[in-house]
Write a protein that holds these residues in place. Structure first.
Motif, short mmCIF file in Angstrom:
data_model
loop_
_atom_site.label_atom_id
_atom_site.label_comp_id
_atom_site.label_asym_id
_atom_site.label_seq_id
_atom_site.Cartn_x
_atom_site.Cartn_y
_atom_site.Cartn_z
N ALA A 160 -1.08 12.40 -5.46
CA ALA A 160 -1.02 11.12 -5.42
C ALA A 160 -0.22 10.32 -4.64
N ILE A 161 0.98 10.67 -4.01
CA ILE A 161 1.80 10.22 -3.20
C ILE A 161 1.07 10.57 -1.48
N ASP A 162 0.61 11.73 -1.41
CA ASP A 162 0.08 12.18 -0.43
C ASP A 162 -0.96 11.26 0.03
N THR A 163 -2.04 11.16 -1.02
CA THR A 163 -2.94 10.11 -0.89
C THR A 163 -2.78 8.85 -0.55
N TRP A 164 -1.70 8.31 -0.99
CA TRP A 164 -1.02 6.77 -0.58
C TRP A 164 -0.40 6.87 0.80
N ALA A 165 0.19 7.99 1.03
CA ALA A 165 0.70 8.05 2.42
C ALA A 165 0.17 8.17 3.46
N ALA A 166 -1.12 8.99 3.29
CA ALA A 166 -2.14 9.35 4.27
C ALA A 166 -2.91 7.83 4.52
N ALA A 167 -3.28 7.12 3.42
CA ALA A 167 -4.18 6.13 3.32
C ALA A 167 -3.20 4.92 4.19
N SER A 168 -1.87 4.70 3.88
CA SER A 168 -1.20 3.82 4.41
C SER A 168 -0.93 4.03 5.78
N LEU A 169 -1.03 5.23 6.45
CA LEU A 169 -0.57 5.47 7.70
C LEU A 169 -2.02 5.34 8.52
N ALA A 170 -3.00 5.31 7.68
CA ALA A 170 -4.24 5.38 8.48
C ALA A 170 -4.73 3.94 8.72
N VAL A 171 -4.26 2.89 7.78
CA VAL A 171 -5.16 1.61 7.76
C VAL A 171 -3.79 0.58 7.80
N ASP A 172 -3.92 -0.65 8.23
CA ASP A 172 -2.88 -1.60 8.05
C ASP A 172 -2.75 -2.30 6.70
N GLY A 173 -1.81 -1.73 6.11
CA GLY A 173 -1.57 -2.37 4.68
C GLY A 173 -0.71 -3.68 4.75
N ASP A 174 -0.59 -4.61 3.68
CA ASP A 174 -0.17 -5.85 3.83
C ASP A 174 0.99 -5.99 2.77
N ASP A 175 1.26 -4.91 2.09
CA ASP A 175 2.28 -5.13 0.93
C ASP A 175 3.37 -4.60 1.41
N THR A 176 4.49 -5.76 1.61
CA THR A 176 5.53 -5.44 2.11
C THR A 176 6.80 -4.81 1.17
N ASP A 177 6.28 -4.74 -0.09
CA ASP A 177 7.23 -4.32 -1.31
C ASP A 177 6.80 -2.71 -1.40
N ALA A 178 5.54 -2.32 -1.16
CA ALA A 178 5.18 -1.07 -1.19
C ALA A 178 6.02 0.15 -0.76
#
Length: 413
Positions: A379-397
């Motif tokens: 689950a954390i792998d998926t979040w990390a890969a997606a966050s590195l691939a796109v520009d997220g805008d959640d500064t708390d995440a």
């Protein structure tokens, strides 16, 4: 005896929908079982080391596994009373001390300190009570006084050691569920003495060994001597956690005879149930064989750390395998863990990322479902890969996932 320094464990936001109760596999029933109270204090006993050699991956796997349970309980708002023993007087320790010419007390102290250092490095939360077998001798004597002559007896011939009659517990055998032939075979392999003359039954186990020449011994009403292995844990658990507690834990090689016999001893002595659940971590091998001190095929935590391996990569390598599976350590597994740790650190180092609500919920669900660490890592792998691939805008995440990895998985990123 002092444990190691407790790490700071971060807190996570509580879910609006509440928590799933923690379920783990109970060896005695063979089923998943809810463990821990709805509120208040969960009570955990995990069998500790015999300190005659360094911490290998089998040890690390066991203590990291039960660290996951402790963290899952704490995340749900429970206090945890955690007790662990150290068998700092036993035949293997004395044998190693004699073979190496080292005083047995010095050997035990040195290896216990190395174990503490390894646990600190692996970010394992220490037990509240860390109790050596030597300091537990008064507790063992107190427990022995609670037995009747039908359950504890002294051999008629020298040396007149004291034994527990296992079948004085009508439910003896319920923990491991072995037939007698298998039980006798394993008992002989794991420190038992089924062939000893004078015992009422071959499976009866030693509770007080009278003094032998050249070996340490302590005065007691049962004669000068030292406690047996199983009664040590029964006495420590009963004293610190009460007659009945939530989980008895250890490696799967402890299910029989150790947990079977310590449980029966406590039940007969107190008249109360012992653990509500018996939970066992799998065995770790190397090149297809069980990793053990006797075989000498050990991968040591301390040596990996000395070579510069990040302890968090070691922990991730352990967590990549479900806690109760048997598996083998490989260099490739460590490389994968190092790559995973690097990806997590890159993603949590971002100034903004994808929202963390879903990954927190998924990790919590995985850990409540029999401590499913591989699912949580994914689950954390998926979040990390997606966050590195796109520009997220959640500064708390990034900070939330950093806290998540530490709070529930014990991984400092």
């Amino acid at each position: 005896m002092q444990a190691w320094h407790a790490p700071q464990v971060p807190s996570l936001p509580r879910p609006d929908s509440g928590f799933n109760p923690v379920r783990v596999h109970d060896t005695a029933s063979g089923e998943l079982k809810v463990v821990g109270p709805e509120s208040g204090t969960a009570r955990l006993y995990v069998c500790g080391i015999t300190p005659y050699d360094a911490t290998h991956m089998g040890h690390a796997n066991t203590y990291v596994s039960f660290d996951l349970l402790l963290r899952a309980w704490r995340d749900q708002g429970l206090d945890v009373h955690y007790v662990q023993n150290v068998t700092d007087i036993d035949d293997p320790l004395l044998e190693r001390a004699n073979a190496t010419g080292v005083d047995w007390v010095a050997l035990a102290e040195d290896q216990t300190e190395l174990f503490r250092t390894d646990m600190r490095a692996l970010n394992v939360v220490p037990p509240q009570n860390y109790i050596g077998a030597v300091e537990s001798i008064p507790l063992v004597v107190d427990l022995l006084h609670k037995f009747g002559s039908d359950s504890v007896y002294q051999l008629a011939e020298e040396p007149r050691d004291w034994y527990f009659a296992v079948h004085s517990d009508p439910d003896f055998g319920q923990v491991a569920g072995l037939d007698e032939e298998t039980a006798l075979k394993i008992f002989a392999e794991r420190g038992g003495d089924p062939e000893r003359a004078g015992k009422r039954h071959p499976l009866d186990c030693l509770v007080w060994q009278l003094e032998r020449d050249g070996e340490p011994a302590w005065d007691s009403p049962f004669g000068r001597g030292r406690p047996g292995w199983h009664i040590e844990c029964a006495a420590i658990a009963e004293h610190f956690l009460g007659s009945t507690f939530d989980v008895q834990g250890g490696g799967s090689d402890l299910a029989f005879p150790h947990h079977e016999m310590s449980s029966s001893e406590a039940v007969v002595a107190t008249g109360e149930p012992f653990a509500e659940a018996f939970v066992h971590a799998g065995m770790v091998g190397l090149d297809g064989e069980k990793m053990s001190k006797s075989k000498g095929n050990l991968v040591l935590v301390s040596k990996l750390r000395a070579a510069g391996t990040d302890p968090m990569a070691i922990r991730l390598a352990l967590l990549a395998n479900h806690y109760r599976s048997d598996w083998s350590w490989t260099d490739a597994l460590l490389v994968e863990a190092e790559q995973r740790l690097d990806a997590w650190r890159q993603a949590t180092g971002l100034s903004a990322a994808l929202p963390a609500d879903d990954v927190i919920a998924e990790v919590r669900t995985a850990m409540a479902d029999d401590l499913d660490a591989p699912r949580a890592l994914s689950a954390i792998d998926t979040w990390a890969a997606a966050s590195l691939a796109v520009d997220g805008d959640d500064t708390d995440a990034p900070a939330l996932v950093t806290a998540l990895a530490d709070a529930l998985l014990g991984v400092r990123v």
